[in-house]
Design a protein around this motif. Structure first.
Motif, mmCIF file in Angstrom:
data_model
loop_
_atom_site.group_PDB
_atom_site.id
_atom_site.type_symbol
_atom_site.label_atom_id
_atom_site.label_comp_id
_atom_site.label_asym_id
_atom_site.label_seq_id
_atom_site.Cartn_x
_atom_site.Cartn_y
_atom_site.Cartn_z
ATOM 1 N N GLN A 89 -56.743 15.893 53.590
ATOM 2 C CA GLN A 89 -56.954 15.029 52.418
ATOM 3 C C GLN A 89 -55.680 14.924 51.581
ATOM 4 O O GLN A 89 -55.363 13.854 51.056
ATOM 5 C CB GLN A 89 -58.088 15.571 51.554
ATOM 6 N N SER A 90 -54.991 16.044 51.449
ATOM 7 C CA SER A 90 -53.728 16.021 50.694
ATOM 8 C C SER A 90 -52.746 15.073 51.353
ATOM 9 O O SER A 90 -52.050 14.305 50.681
ATOM 10 C CB SER A 90 -53.115 17.421 50.628
ATOM 11 N N TYR A 91 -52.713 15.163 52.670
ATOM 12 C CA TYR A 91 -51.813 14.254 53.381
ATOM 13 C C TYR A 91 -52.257 12.809 53.174
ATOM 14 O O TYR A 91 -51.427 11.918 52.951
ATOM 15 C CB TYR A 91 -51.777 14.590 54.871
ATOM 16 N N GLU A 92 -53.565 12.595 53.238
ATOM 17 C CA GLU A 92 -54.073 11.238 53.026
ATOM 18 C C GLU A 92 -53.653 10.712 51.652
ATOM 19 O O GLU A 92 -53.319 9.546 51.492
ATOM 20 C CB GLU A 92 -55.599 11.224 53.144
ATOM 21 N N ALA A 93 -53.703 11.607 50.672
ATOM 22 C CA ALA A 93 -53.309 11.195 49.315
ATOM 23 C C ALA A 93 -51.848 10.762 49.295
ATOM 24 O O ALA A 93 -51.489 9.741 48.684
ATOM 25 C CB ALA A 93 -53.549 12.339 48.329
ATOM 26 N N MET A 94 -51.019 11.547 49.971
ATOM 27 C CA MET A 94 -49.594 11.199 49.953
ATOM 28 C C MET A 94 -49.298 10.022 50.894
ATOM 29 O O MET A 94 -48.365 9.251 50.645
ATOM 30 C CB MET A 94 -48.753 12.417 50.346
ATOM 31 N N ALA A 95 -50.105 9.884 51.933
ATOM 32 C CA ALA A 95 -49.939 8.706 52.792
ATOM 33 C C ALA A 95 -50.314 7.454 52.016
ATOM 34 O O ALA A 95 -49.633 6.422 52.098
ATOM 35 C CB ALA A 95 -50.808 8.846 54.040
ATOM 36 N N LEU A 129 -40.762 10.260 51.508
ATOM 37 C CA LEU A 129 -40.359 11.665 51.675
ATOM 38 C C LEU A 129 -41.508 12.585 51.286
ATOM 39 O O LEU A 129 -41.788 13.573 51.978
ATOM 40 C CB LEU A 129 -39.117 11.959 50.817
ATOM 41 N N PHE A 130 -42.186 12.252 50.196
ATOM 42 C CA PHE A 130 -43.348 13.061 49.800
ATOM 43 C C PHE A 130 -44.381 13.083 50.922
ATOM 44 O O PHE A 130 -44.957 14.122 51.237
ATOM 45 C CB PHE A 130 -43.991 12.496 48.525
ATOM 46 N N GLU A 131 -44.596 11.913 51.494
ATOM 47 C CA GLU A 131 -45.576 11.828 52.579
ATOM 48 C C GLU A 131 -45.120 12.701 53.758
ATOM 49 O O GLU A 131 -45.916 13.451 54.330
ATOM 50 C CB GLU A 131 -45.742 10.385 53.039
ATOM 51 N N ALA A 132 -43.835 12.586 54.080
ATOM 52 C CA ALA A 132 -43.318 13.355 55.225
ATOM 53 C C ALA A 132 -43.440 14.855 54.958
ATOM 54 O O ALA A 132 -43.784 15.636 55.859
ATOM 55 C CB ALA A 132 -41.865 12.964 55.478
ATOM 56 N N GLN A 133 -43.173 15.248 53.728
ATOM 57 C CA GLN A 133 -43.289 16.678 53.394
ATOM 58 C C GLN A 133 -44.738 17.129 53.507
ATOM 59 O O GLN A 133 -45.020 18.239 53.970
ATOM 60 C CB GLN A 133 -42.746 16.916 51.983
ATOM 61 N N MET A 134 -45.627 16.255 53.089
ATOM 62 C CA MET A 134 -47.039 16.617 53.181
ATOM 63 C C MET A 134 -47.488 16.673 54.634
ATOM 64 O O MET A 134 -48.351 17.466 54.989
ATOM 65 C CB MET A 134 -47.877 15.610 52.389
ATOM 66 N N LYS A 135 -46.870 15.840 55.459
ATOM 67 C CA LYS A 135 -47.176 15.890 56.891
ATOM 68 C C LYS A 135 -46.776 17.253 57.459
ATOM 69 O O LYS A 135 -47.489 17.831 58.295
ATOM 70 C CB LYS A 135 -46.413 14.768 57.621
ATOM 71 N N SER A 136 -45.650 17.760 56.999
ATOM 72 C CA SER A 136 -45.231 19.095 57.448
ATOM 73 C C SER A 136 -46.278 20.130 57.070
ATOM 74 O O SER A 136 -46.605 21.025 57.858
ATOM 75 C CB SER A 136 -43.891 19.475 56.811
ATOM 76 N N GLN A 152 -55.560 18.718 42.763
ATOM 77 C CA GLN A 152 -56.934 19.206 42.807
ATOM 78 C C GLN A 152 -57.222 19.810 44.183
ATOM 79 O O GLN A 152 -57.877 20.851 44.287
ATOM 80 C CB GLN A 152 -57.903 18.053 42.521
ATOM 81 N N LEU A 153 -56.709 19.161 45.214
ATOM 82 C CA LEU A 153 -56.910 19.693 46.559
ATOM 83 C C LEU A 153 -56.191 21.030 46.724
ATOM 84 O O LEU A 153 -56.692 21.940 47.389
ATOM 85 C CB LEU A 153 -56.407 18.685 47.598
ATOM 86 N N ALA A 154 -55.036 21.145 46.098
ATOM 87 C CA ALA A 154 -54.313 22.430 46.151
ATOM 88 C C ALA A 154 -55.150 23.514 45.482
ATOM 89 O O ALA A 154 -55.200 24.665 45.945
ATOM 90 C CB ALA A 154 -52.957 22.289 45.473
ATOM 91 N N THR A 155 -55.818 23.147 44.417
ATOM 92 C CA THR A 155 -56.714 24.102 43.755
ATOM 93 C C THR A 155 -57.848 24.479 44.704
ATOM 94 O O THR A 155 -58.270 25.635 44.764
ATOM 95 C CB THR A 155 -57.286 23.480 42.477
ATOM 96 N N GLY A 156 -58.330 23.482 45.449
ATOM 97 C CA GLY A 156 -59.383 23.746 46.430
ATOM 98 C C GLY A 156 -58.909 24.708 47.499
ATOM 99 O O GLY A 156 -59.649 25.608 47.905
ATOM 100 N N ILE A 157 -57.686 24.520 47.933
ATOM 101 C CA ILE A 157 -57.133 25.428 48.941
ATOM 102 C C ILE A 157 -57.057 26.851 48.386
ATOM 103 O O ILE A 157 -57.414 27.819 49.060
ATOM 104 C CB ILE A 157 -55.744 24.927 49.401
ATOM 105 N N ALA A 158 -56.625 26.949 47.146
ATOM 106 C CA ALA A 158 -56.544 28.283 46.521
ATOM 107 C C ALA A 158 -57.932 28.910 46.439
ATOM 108 O O ALA A 158 -58.089 30.125 46.640
ATOM 109 C CB ALA A 158 -55.926 28.161 45.137
ATOM 110 N N TYR A 159 -58.939 28.092 46.193
ATOM 111 C CA TYR A 159 -60.305 28.630 46.113
ATOM 112 C C TYR A 159 -60.767 29.103 47.498
ATOM 113 O O TYR A 159 -61.354 30.180 47.623
ATOM 114 C CB TYR A 159 -61.262 27.577 45.560
ATOM 115 N N VAL A 160 -60.503 28.289 48.498
ATOM 116 C CA VAL A 160 -60.887 28.689 49.864
ATOM 117 C C VAL A 160 -60.211 30.012 50.216
ATOM 118 O O VAL A 160 -60.829 30.916 50.785
ATOM 119 C CB VAL A 160 -60.503 27.594 50.886
ATOM 120 N N GLN A 161 -58.950 30.136 49.847
ATOM 121 C CA GLN A 161 -58.246 31.387 50.142
ATOM 122 C C GLN A 161 -58.875 32.556 49.388
ATOM 123 O O GLN A 161 -58.971 33.665 49.907
ATOM 124 C CB GLN A 161 -56.764 31.243 49.779
#
Lengths: 468, 481
Positions: free
Chosen positions: B196-202, B227-234, B430-439
């Motif tokens: 989803q994060s990638y989708e956002a940056m795409a 570049l942001f999109e490419a970084q998110m792809k990584s 927000q998705l990054a926050t979600g990732i932190a919650y999953v962790q």
């Protein structure tokens, strides 16, 4: 026997000398006084001017005039600086600083020759002072914190006292921590009527203070730290559609006194439907010989301009700052330029991620207000749509520093008469017959005329080529 | 009654005293495993056939994996666990062997003496035939007999140690599988969020492209967004890799065959932790139940018994009782004797010293493990408390605030206070926050699994309890049995 003209001249010179005396030791005139006097002042005292007898009171739309009491021939005013919850327009309130419970402070109205005493009580959390902007008085009363006086500490009441030796339109404002205190609203207007009328008195005498504010949508206090990105532009601390209209009867002489204490901006105020004369600045009356017709008056920050006209043209006439960003309200000025993009493609792409997303601005900002007013697009609480309000025919896509001059025949009161229904007709959709009559084919791209300026009397040719 | 009869009778009596349970303690093993496993223990080849096991695995794999199904599949499929079973059987065999009296050593000698010859005065040889004779000898280590009861006790203790060791391996595998399951589930969720994060940056890049096509931004601005999109792809590639690794680790821990691995389904999300207040850490219970300590205790018991035996044996060495029957000239002759080392040069003090040192070493190691267990138990308790607080904090503070921020940003966008780039970035945050919650949820479950494993008698690797090391080493630092 001196002629009337000589007398006037002498009176003027005498007044100049008095003004120098009255202003203490601060005058730097060289035989000319820049400010306006209608009567001599040196060695003269005048009884307090009376409304109705000596002047027709001014109108401060959305504001008020400061009352006074007479004490031994002195007009005594009392200003209290305090925090005020102020409404810029329905839907947008903020904690500002003002005087006597209002933002901006009430208009101080007096007559040339009046001796006034102004008590200033500080009910703020911070020290303050008041500067009487444009008033000729002795240095010790000028109100610059640290330079002319010590600051008025919270809870203290200071007294200022002087005699008006000039007439005109002036302002007052805090002169302590100006950046903060003026950004929060500590300012007001001063109108001094001439002791002796030299020009026809206006029938309607309006006072306007222009201001700029930085107020983030959803926030409740203006940000005094902002230097350039102001998003609430006001007339008398009101932002359209919060501004009260200027209601005038046909044929009335209208004077509009405009002051500007914006932090960083000048304002070219444009009036539709009229040409007017700029008759005075806060420096004094402009000689008639120097006046010229205008439709826009530039009001630099820290100055006043007074314009006048006779209301002979009925209708609803927009009056606004002609800096286009000053007729918008709260919006971000770093938003990307969306003009010309395909909204459908972006909506399809982004909606799965953000269900409430809708591409905006692809054809401008004009629809913004409609979207919000229709309720399908929510905005932060305590915020204004970036453009105006619904008008009689469509959405008025101006807000901020915008008001309406309403000129009507047969008015019996100055209450808002509502929208104007022009009997002479208005712009409308062209009929096909009219298009054919005049040889207009909307499907054909209009071409510029040749530089010869020659007008064709033939029907235009759609593929006509211009040769240069 | 001759001496022979007495000896045989005594030996029979001793053998008849040795009793090894028929299942050599396997039922006890199951009972001890029960609280450590989310499913009943299964022994392929014992309690369930190979085919039944295979069918059951297939059935379990037809649904998305759960903690319970992972544990059961691990028991059924993991070959290392089967090896543990065979190791236990080996220990049982050794025990049975040790529990049997040593066999006597028999020697038989047949004598067919050649004809005796004598020469006369002329040199002629004369052959005299002699009769065929024989000898039968029986020898037995007398100390083996004397120490047989002790040998029996030592063997029992060693078998007990082997049982605990096997138990630990078994339970640890189940615990490991549970951890891997949490890791894989979390990795899958994180992958979803990364997508989803990638989708956002795409989408961000597509907006930029649309703006560029419309002539509204410069090429460098477009490049920046791309570049942001490419970084998110990584980041997405890393998340994909993380998931594949986690899934592979889970498959490896379950011990699935390549054919069955393809059927693994990970769906849904990690269970929402039911956060309840932790009860006080039952330190004594942890100590009493700990399998590693029990294992060490059994080893020390066995070593102690054997050390007592060594004290004697190292001094006297071998003592051998021998009996012999000899037939000579048609007549039987009986003889007997005893042989032993004469401790003239070596009094066995070296062996005794070595045995005592080993006992001391084992004792010190035991105490060290006790202390470490106590410390680690408290640390794990603290970690679980912290993980619980973290979950509560995330639930009550971070997630609602994150939601509120995105909602507010949407309103800001509606008010055109911010642009679409800011809005998409807010979504990404927000998705990054979600990732932190999953962790945080993953951390909680792994820590909780470790804690429950500890309470059940396991020794989880607590040094990395926050994000437990994939190679949980509770059972790995062994080599002492």
């Amino acid at each position: 026997m001196p002629s009337r003209r000589d007398t006037f001249k002498m009176a003027g010179l005498g007044a100049s000398a008095l003004a120098l005396g009255g202003a203490g030791r601060g005058g730097q005139h060289s035989g000319h006084h820049a400010h306006s006097e209608s009567v001599p002042h040196k060695g003269r005292t005048y009884s307090p001017g009376k409304a109705g007898d000596d002047y027709r009171p001014v109108i401060t739309p959305d504001g008020s005039t400061l009352s006074y009491k007479l004490v031994d021939g002195v007009k005594v005013f009392h200003l209290t600086a305090e925090e005020v919850e102020h409404e810029f327009s329905p839907g947008l309130k903020a904690l500002c600083w003002g005087y006597n419970g209002q933002v901006h402070g009430p208009t101080i109205e007096a007559v040339e020759g009046d001796k006034v005493r102004v008590y200033v009580t500080n009910n703020l959390i911070a020290p303050t002072t008041i500067h009487w902007h444009g008033i000729i008085l002795n240095s010790g009363m000028d109100g610059v914190g640290g330079l002319n006086q010590r600051a008025i500490m919270p809870g203290e009441t200071f007294i200022y006292e002087w005699t008006f030796v000039q007439h005109g339109t002036f302002m007052y404002h805090s002169h302590h921590d100006e950046m903060t205190q003026m950004a929060l609203g500590l300012m007001g207007m001063i109108v001094v009527h001439p002791r002796k009328r030299t020009e026809p008195a206006p029938d309607r005498d309006f006072v306007m203070m222009l201001g700029t504010w930085a107020l983030r949508p959803g926030a409740r206090r203006p940000d005094p730290n902002e230097m350039s990105d102001f998003n609430v532009l006001t007339i008398n601390a009101k932002s359209y559609p919060g501004t009260a209209p200027l209601v005038v009867k046909m044929g009335e002489r209208v004077r509009i006194r405009i002051g500007n204490l914006s932090a960083m901006d000048h304002h070219p105020i444009h009036l539709h439907g009229y040409a007017f004369e700029e008759i005075a600045t806060d420096g004094g009356v402009i000689p008639k010989s120097a006046r010229r017709p205008e439709t826009t008056v530039l009001v630099p920050t820290g100055s006043t301009r007074t314009i006048e006209f006779v209301a002979h043209n009925p209708g609803d006439w927009a009056m606004h700052c002609h800096m286009t960003h000053h007729v918008m309200t709260q919006m971000g000025h770093d938003v990307p330029n969306m003009i010309g993009v395909d909204p459908q493609a972006l909506n399809r792409r982004i909606s799965p991620l953000l269900p409430h997303y809708m591409t905006m601005g692809q054809d401008g900002m004009g629809e913004m207000g409609k979207h919000i007013e229709s309720g399908h697009m929510q905005v932060p609480e305590n915020s204004l749509p970036m453009v105006g309000a619904q008008g009689p025919h469509d959405y008025i896509t101006m807000g901020g520093m915008f008001t309406i001059l309403k000129v009507r025949k047969g008015l019996t009161s100055y209450d808002d008469p509502g929208w104007y229904d022009d009997p002479d007709g208005m712009a409308r959709l062209a009929t096909q017959a009219e298009l054919s009559r005049d040889g207009i084919d909307p499907s054909v791209k209009a071409m510029p005329h040749s530089s010869s300026g020659h007008m064709s009397h033939d029907k235009p040719k759609s593929n006509m080529k211009h040769e240069h | 009654m001759t001496l022979k009869h007495l000896w045989l009778g005594g030996a029979f009596l001793l053998v008849s005293c040795v009793s090894v349970p028929k299942d050599a303690g396997f039922s006890e093993f199951d009972a001890m495993l029960a609280p450590m496993l989310p499913a009943p223990a299964q022994w392929v080849g014992e309690t369930i056939s190979e085919q039944e096991a295979s069918d059951r695995i297939s059935a379990l794999l037809s649904d998305p994996l759960t903690e319970a199904s992972v544990a059961e599949i691990t028991m059924l499929a993991n070959r290392d666990l089967r090896a543990v079973l065979y190791g236990l059987k080996e220990a049982r065999g050794n025990y049975v062997d040790d529990a049997s009296l040593p066999n006597p050593f028999i020697t038989a000698l047949f004598v067919d003496e050649p004809s005796e010859t004598s020469a006369d005065c002329f040199g002629n040889l004369t052959r005299f035939d002699t009769p065929i004779g024989g000898q039968i000898g029986v020898g037995i280590e007398i100390l083996d007999i004397l120490f047989f009861p002790k040998t029996l006790k030592a063997a029992k203790a060693e078998f007990t140690a082997a049982k605990y060791s096997s138990l630990r391996h078994f339970a640890d595998h189940s615990y490991q599988a549970r951890l891997k399951f949490y890791e894989a589930m979390a990795a899958k969720q994180i992958l979803g969020l990364a997508e989803q994060s990638y989708e956002a940056m795409a989408a961000n890049a597509e907006v930029a492209q649309a703006l560029f096509d419309a002539g509204n931004i410069a090429e460098v601005d477009l490049a920046q967004e791309k570049l942001f999109e490419a970084q998110m792809k990584s980041e997405l590639i890393k998340a994909e890799r993380g998931f594949e690794m986690a899934k592979s680790h889970l498959i490896k821990t379950m011990g699935l065959s390549p054919e069955k691995s393809d059927s693994v389904k990970l769906e849904g999300r990690l269970r929402t932790p039911d956060i309840t207040e932790l009860e006080a850490l039952p330190v004594q219970s942890v100590m009493d139940r700990n399998l590693e300590l029990k294992h060490r205790e059994a080893l020390i018991d066995a070593a102690g018994i054997r050390m007592g035996m060594k004290d004697v044996m190292s001094f006297v060495g071998d003592v051998e009782l021998e009996g012999e029957v000899e037939r000579h000239d048609g007549a039987y002759e009986y003889s007997g004797g005893i042989g032993f080392e004469l401790p003239i040069f070596n009094f066995g003090q070296g062996k005794r010293e070595a045995a005592r040192a080993r006992m001391e070493m084992m004792g010190q190691q035991y105490i060290a493990r006790q202390y470490a267990l106590d410390t680690n138990a408290h640390l794990l308790y603290t970690n679980l408390s912290a993980a619980r607080r973290e979950i509560l904090h995330q639930r009550k503070q971070v997630l609602p605030l994150s939601q509120q921020v995105l909602k507010g940003m949407q309103l800001d966008y509606n008010a055109m206070h911010i642009g679409v780039f800011d809005l998409l970035n807010a979504k990404r945050n927000q998705l990054a926050t979600g990732i932190a919650y999953v962790q945080a949820v993953e951390d909680y479950w792994k820590t909780r699994a470790a804690y429950e494993y500890l309470l059940a008698g396991g020794t989880p690797d607590i040094d990395a309890s926050s994000h437990l090391n994939p190679s949980v080493g509770g059972a790995s630092e062994e080599g002492d049995h």
